[in-house]
Design an enzyme around this catalytic site. Sequence first.
Site, PDB file in Angstrom:
ATOM      1  N   LYS A  85      14.270  29.042  43.818  1.00  0.00           N
ATOM      2  CA  LYS A  85      13.504  27.793  43.763  1.00  0.00           C
ATOM      3  C   LYS A  85      13.226  27.361  45.181  1.00  0.00           C
ATOM      4  O   LYS A  85      13.971  27.718  46.106  1.00  0.00           O
ATOM      5  CB  LYS A  85      14.315  26.712  43.050  1.00  0.00           C
ATOM      6  CG  LYS A  85      13.503  25.544  42.572  1.00  0.00           C
ATOM      7  CD  LYS A  85      12.636  25.961  41.414  1.00  0.00           C
ATOM      8  CE  LYS A  85      12.428  24.905  40.378  1.00  0.00           C
ATOM      9  NZ  LYS A  85      12.166  25.513  39.061  1.00  0.00           N
TER      10      LYS A  85
HETATM   11  N1  GLU Z   1       8.718  26.103  37.747  1.00  0.00           N
HETATM   12  C1  GLU Z   1       8.810  26.748  36.458  1.00  0.00           C
HETATM   13  C2  GLU Z   1      10.255  26.750  35.968  1.00  0.00           C
HETATM   14  O1  GLU Z   1      11.051  25.937  36.361  1.00  0.00           O
HETATM   15  C3  GLU Z   1       8.168  28.132  36.465  1.00  0.00           C
HETATM   16  C4  GLU Z   1       8.780  29.121  37.399  1.00  0.00           C
HETATM   17  C5  GLU Z   1       7.985  30.429  37.506  1.00  0.00           C
HETATM   18  O2  GLU Z   1       7.032  30.599  36.778  1.00  0.00           O
HETATM   19  O3  GLU Z   1       8.373  31.223  38.350  1.00  0.00           O
HETATM   20  O4  GLU Z   1      10.611  27.514  35.105  1.00  0.00           O
END
Ligand code: GLU
Length: 394
Positions: A85
């Site tokens: 993240k």
């Molecule tokens: N931000 C989204 C999540 O928390 C998608 C992450 C992604 O597609 O890599 O799952």
Amino acid sequence: MDLPGDVAEVLATSYREVSVQVPLRRDDGSLVVAQGYRVQHNGARGPYKGGLRYHADADLDEVRALAALMTWKTALLDLPFGGAKGGIRIDPATLSQRELQSLTRTFALSLSHVLGAYRDIPAPDVNTNAQVMAWFMDAYSSRHGYTPAAVTGKPIEMGGAPGREAATGRGLVYVVEAAARRWGWDLTGKRVVVQGFGNVGSWAAREFAALGARVVAVSDVRGGVVNDRGLDVDGLVRTVSGGGSVTEIDVAHTPIGLDELMTMECDILVPAALGNAITEDNAAAVAAAVVVEGANHPVTPAADRILADRGVRVVPDILANGGGVTGSYFEWTQNIQQFRWREERFNAELGDRLQSAFTQVADRAEDTGSSYRLAAYSIALDRVARAVRLRGYV
Ligand code: GLU
């Protein structure tokens, strides 16, 4: 689950945590130095994967927690990814489009050495969207050559996948449909409350309404609106896509405060905004039969226990919002193959994967007498632990 101590030790911390300064020249000539982060939690099952959030409260500790959540999410959905993240500690609402683009490019270039289609693949998250991913991918490609698979959630014109934008909210409703079949629920006329009307909340509301459920209340940062007979979801989407707030809708509704909305009587409550929306302060008053976590960690551990004691079912984030990263996986595979699927195929594959993950979680919960959250975590941890061992990390 008898996780060996040495494996647990590897999973308790992150593989890599990058903290960078992101200097930005404002339109008025002044300089702001924002802090940016990328945390790669675990990559035993594949390249790191996870979104980027721009938020005034983003910090290393939060990004770290969210990165670990991505490790469990990709494992639960059985996607060949690890977890990561990132974020920038800034309120993007205070930035012009030029400033947002400049900030994104600087951030992309400062992280590019740890990213890549087979290293770490960012995506949208809170306050970032397809346009931000387009700038990010362009900056990355300017240094490494054209690499659409290095970022997901892109605009269709730049290698995005038809269906990806709707995938988190739509996927959440696919999970609820699978749950409804298992619980013997008919979703027609069920009362749904959605907190947060961004990408996840607005698509979930649309899909619930399309199934004949009644979306009785929704909110955004400015406030909430209620209509007991069901809100006009298309009207809400029109208002919001024009840059407005749900509180400005011009069809029948009454206003409601954010605290009241969380404790409204309903069948399905979808917290789809930020983390820690249901805490020990309001969990005892939640009057929903089931809470479906559209956001990441919207329910604190203390609140989770209170909900469990009161018999409120919780469909955990790593299952309920897993449609987003599953859609990202489809986009990534299409980019690598340089081939585009039709949206019907995307949605069919999305439905299959989420339904199968739900069944695995519900079976494990039944077998072990545990909550869906514990069942989901134990399936995910099992898979990651196996990969960690097979790689020879411990
Ligand atoms: N931000 C989204 C999540 O928390 C998608 C992450 C992604 O597609 O890599 O799952």
